[in-house]
Motif scaffolding. Structure first.
Motif, short mmCIF file in Angstrom:
data_model
loop_
_atom_site.label_atom_id
_atom_site.label_comp_id
_atom_site.label_asym_id
_atom_site.label_seq_id
_atom_site.Cartn_x
_atom_site.Cartn_y
_atom_site.Cartn_z
N ARG A 1 0.86 -1.32 -0.05
CA ARG A 1 0.05 0.20 0.05
C ARG A 1 0.66 1.36 0.04
O ARG A 1 0.52 2.21 -0.76
CB ARG A 1 -0.90 0.01 1.20
N ASP A 2 2.10 1.23 0.75
CA ASP A 2 2.82 2.35 0.99
C ASP A 2 3.20 2.70 -0.49
O ASP A 2 3.61 3.83 -0.88
CB ASP A 2 3.90 2.19 1.93
N GLY A 3 3.70 1.69 -1.39
CA GLY A 3 4.16 1.81 -2.53
C GLY A 3 3.12 2.25 -3.82
O GLY A 3 3.63 2.31 -4.79
N VAL A 4 1.99 2.43 -3.56
CA VAL A 4 0.85 2.72 -4.57
C VAL A 4 0.39 4.00 -4.15
O VAL A 4 -0.72 4.38 -4.58
CB VAL A 4 -0.01 1.55 -4.76
N ARG A 5 0.58 4.61 -2.79
CA ARG A 5 0.18 5.86 -2.59
C ARG A 5 -0.04 7.09 -3.70
O ARG A 5 0.80 6.91 -4.43
CB ARG A 5 0.85 6.44 -1.43
N LEU B 1 -1.83 8.09 8.39
CA LEU B 1 -2.69 6.96 8.55
C LEU B 1 -2.83 6.22 7.27
O LEU B 1 -3.90 6.39 6.70
CB LEU B 1 -3.91 7.15 9.35
N ARG B 2 -2.03 5.22 6.96
CA ARG B 2 -2.08 4.93 5.53
C ARG B 2 -3.07 3.43 5.58
O ARG B 2 -3.37 3.21 4.48
CB ARG B 2 -0.67 4.24 5.38
N ASP B 3 -3.55 3.08 6.64
CA ASP B 3 -4.31 1.88 6.36
C ASP B 3 -5.72 2.25 6.28
O ASP B 3 -6.36 2.94 7.46
CB ASP B 3 -4.05 0.85 7.43
N ASN C 1 -5.55 2.87 -4.27
CA ASN C 1 -4.28 3.05 -3.74
C ASN C 1 -3.95 2.98 -2.41
O ASN C 1 -3.02 3.59 -1.85
CB ASN C 1 -3.86 4.41 -4.38
N GLY C 2 -4.42 1.84 -1.68
CA GLY C 2 -4.03 1.67 -0.30
C GLY C 2 -4.47 2.87 0.47
O GLY C 2 -4.30 3.17 1.78
#
Length: 324
Positions: free
Chosen positions: A126-130, A193-195, A268-269
């Protein structure tokens, strides 16, 4: 040398999803990513008798093919962009909403393409498709973009990347250094908050949705950061700051009316919503897909897509039944 032969489909099946994600990072388009991932598999099938497991793993070999397919596709192509990457923010909430269809706009990636299961691996992907990171990647020359993705996102070694791109380790390291510097501003911040499954994120998005559905602009802007950004491809117009964000949303309600409905999705996560606007007969029709960046300080970014291709990629209803 190993011949994949009749087991080709079974051997490559575990990598097909991640090849689509890889091509998306390179191209910024879901539809092109799916086409290029398929082209990768076709080329791999044709070259299957030449695959040598002593020289590279099957995954590394497939990524080499996919990366070169993407680099070929990018030759002579304009980069995909978001409005915030093309000019200065507007402070006029009544600026004309004129789409620019000549610009190849960046598209969001539906979360169905991302990993499920292992939470740690899922978070890394997910971090890699923000969306902000993918947008920043599009600023890079294609080969630098490939190096950054292969080294920092997929964690191939410098030697593996050099072999995949037909260059030297020194050239890879040099390209990586330049690429990292160029996208440093798009790296995830500590307060992000990425999730989208995080309870704090869900709560923030739920409150935003309730305020939007109630046409409560005063409450809505309290959920934003001071420097929140709103942009809406294919209109090359964007706003920065909660005040101008709120003034524009007030204009939207004045133009389109109230009674909107928002359906949570993910892209994008990140958390996202499908926004439905009532037409003259009160039928709720899909208006936009909105991808949100939520931090502990509030909602920091909303990219609003009004594009039939984006709608098709998410496979969501064009008309929402009342009561849903």
């Amino acid at each position: 040398m190993t011949v994949i032969g009749s087991d080709f489909d079974a051997a490559t099946a575990p990598f097909r999803r991640e090849l689509v994600v890889h091509c998306y990072r390179m191209l910024g388009s879901v539809h092109e990513a799916e086409d290029l991932a398929q082209e990768t598999l076709i080329r791999a099938w044709k070259a299957r008798d030449r695959y040598d497991e002593q020289r590279a793993s099957l995954r590394t070999w497939l990524y080499r093919i996919a990366t070169n397919v993407c680099l070929t596709a990018l030759e002579g192509r304009a980069r995909r962009a978001l409005p915030s990457g093309l000019g200065t923010a507007s402070d006029d909430p009544h600026a004309p909403l004129v789409p620019d269809l000549a610009v190849p706009w960046l598209q969001p990636l539906p979360d169905r393409h991302l990993l499920r299961g292992d939470p740690l691996a899922r978070a890394v992907e997910r971090d890699g498709v923000r969306l902000a990171l993918v947008a920043a990647m599009q600023l890079l020359p294609p080969r630098q973009r490939a190096v950054l993705v292969l080294r920092d996102v997929l964690e191939f070694s410098a030697a593996e990347v050099a072999a995949q791109l037909g260059t030297s380790v020194a050239a890879v390291n040099s390209a990586l250094q330049r690429a990292r510097a160029a996208v440093a501003g798009a790296a995830p911040r500590e307060d992000t908050l990425r999730d989208p499954d995080d309870p704090a994120v869900r709560d923030q998005v739920d409150r935003y949705v309730r305020a939007f559905e109630a046409a409560d602009v005063d409450t809505l802007i309290t959920l934003l950061t001071d420097d929140a950004v709103l942009e809406m491809p294919p209109v090359p117009l964007w706003y920065a700051g909660r005040v101008d964000y709120g003034r524009f949303i007030a204009r939207v309600f004045a133009m389109r009316g109230t009674g909107w409905r928002m359906v949570p999705i993910a892209a994008n996560g990140q958390p996202a919503v499908a926004a439905y606007c009532p037409d003259d007969r009160g039928v709720l029709r899909l208006h936009t897909v909105q991808v949100l960046t939520v931090t502990r300080r509030g909602i920091a970014h909303n990219v609003v897509f009004q594009d039939p291709q984006v709608f098709a990629a998410f496979d969501i209803a064009l008309v929402l039944q009342r009561g849903r």
